[in-house]
Design a protein around this motif. Structure first.
Motif, PDB file in Angstrom:
ATOM      1  N   UNK A 148       0.843  -1.293  -0.177  1.00  0.00           N
ATOM      2  CA  UNK A 148       0.103   0.057  -0.365  1.00  0.00           C
ATOM      3  C   UNK A 148       0.998   0.799  -0.128  1.00  0.00           C
ATOM      4  N   UNK A 149       2.245   1.476   0.063  1.00  0.00           N
ATOM      5  CA  UNK A 149       2.848   2.407   0.194  1.00  0.00           C
ATOM      6  C   UNK A 149       3.061   2.828  -0.885  1.00  0.00           C
ATOM      7  N   UNK A 150       3.326   4.297  -1.119  1.00  0.00           N
ATOM      8  CA  UNK A 150       3.659   5.322  -2.689  1.00  0.00           C
ATOM      9  C   UNK A 150       5.015   4.055  -3.421  1.00  0.00           C
ATOM     10  N   UNK A 151       5.848   3.782  -2.607  1.00  0.00           N
ATOM     11  CA  UNK A 151       6.524   3.203  -3.023  1.00  0.00           C
ATOM     12  C   UNK A 151       6.139   1.628  -3.637  1.00  0.00           C
ATOM     13  N   UNK A 152       5.212   1.119  -3.531  1.00  0.00           N
ATOM     14  CA  UNK A 152       5.245  -0.267  -3.481  1.00  0.00           C
ATOM     15  C   UNK A 152       6.390  -0.744  -3.335  1.00  0.00           C
ATOM     16  N   UNK A 153       6.788  -2.105  -1.994  1.00  0.00           N
ATOM     17  CA  UNK A 153       8.136  -2.603  -1.963  1.00  0.00           C
ATOM     18  C   UNK A 153       7.087  -3.869  -1.882  1.00  0.00           C
ATOM     19  N   UNK A 154       7.494  -4.975  -3.096  1.00  0.00           N
ATOM     20  CA  UNK A 154       7.376  -5.871  -3.130  1.00  0.00           C
ATOM     21  C   UNK A 154       6.796  -6.814  -2.003  1.00  0.00           C
ATOM     22  N   UNK A 155       6.844  -8.442  -1.983  1.00  0.00           N
ATOM     23  CA  UNK A 155       6.471  -8.887  -0.835  1.00  0.00           C
ATOM     24  C   UNK A 155       8.081  -9.217  -0.618  1.00  0.00           C
TER      25      UNK A 155
END
Length: 128
Positions: free
Chosen positions: A55-62
């Motif tokens: 959900x973060x702006x950067x879209x951290x991966x799993x």
């Protein structure tokens, strides 16, 4: 760097961190419920971290979030190590029905727990 590992290895890292934390907490805080509560809480935290990362702006991966979870949970476990005797004492008292108005945890234990978690998590950020 660590995020380039195969996903199964990252899951194994997360499972190892969860096991380490769960076994340590079950030993340090006695009670029948702790053997069930700590692993469930750990898995919920892992899933929550992955969802928050998405959900973060950067879209951290799993993969990033699994590395951070593994390092963070290991840092928390290391940080709680010096306070294990006092945690065991207070948990035993609570199980026996003794209630205190305030549970005193020395400042050095608090500082060590927080700094350990932050340092190891920062190391996880650098290595991911």
């Amino acid at each position: 760097m660590l995020t380039s590992l195969p996903f199964i290895y990252l899951l194994l890292m997360a499972a190892a961190a969860t096991s380490l934390f769960s076994f340590a907490m079950a030993k340090w805080i006695p009670g029948r419920k702790s053997k069930v509560v700590w692993p469930l809480m750990s898995v919920a935290c892992c899933v929550g971290m992955i969802l928050v990362g998405r959900l973060q702006y950067q879209h951290w991966s799993a993969q990033h979030m699994l590395v951070l979870y593994s390092f963070g949970w290991t840092g928390v476990t290391i940080g709680f190590f010096p306070a294990r005797k006092i945690m065991h004492k207070y948990a035993t008292e609570i199980n026996e029905g003794v209630k205190r108005e305030k549970y005193e945890i020395p400042a050095r234990y608090q500082v060590f727990a927080i700094s350990s978690a932050l340092i190891v998590t920062f190391l996880g950020i650098l290595l991911s």
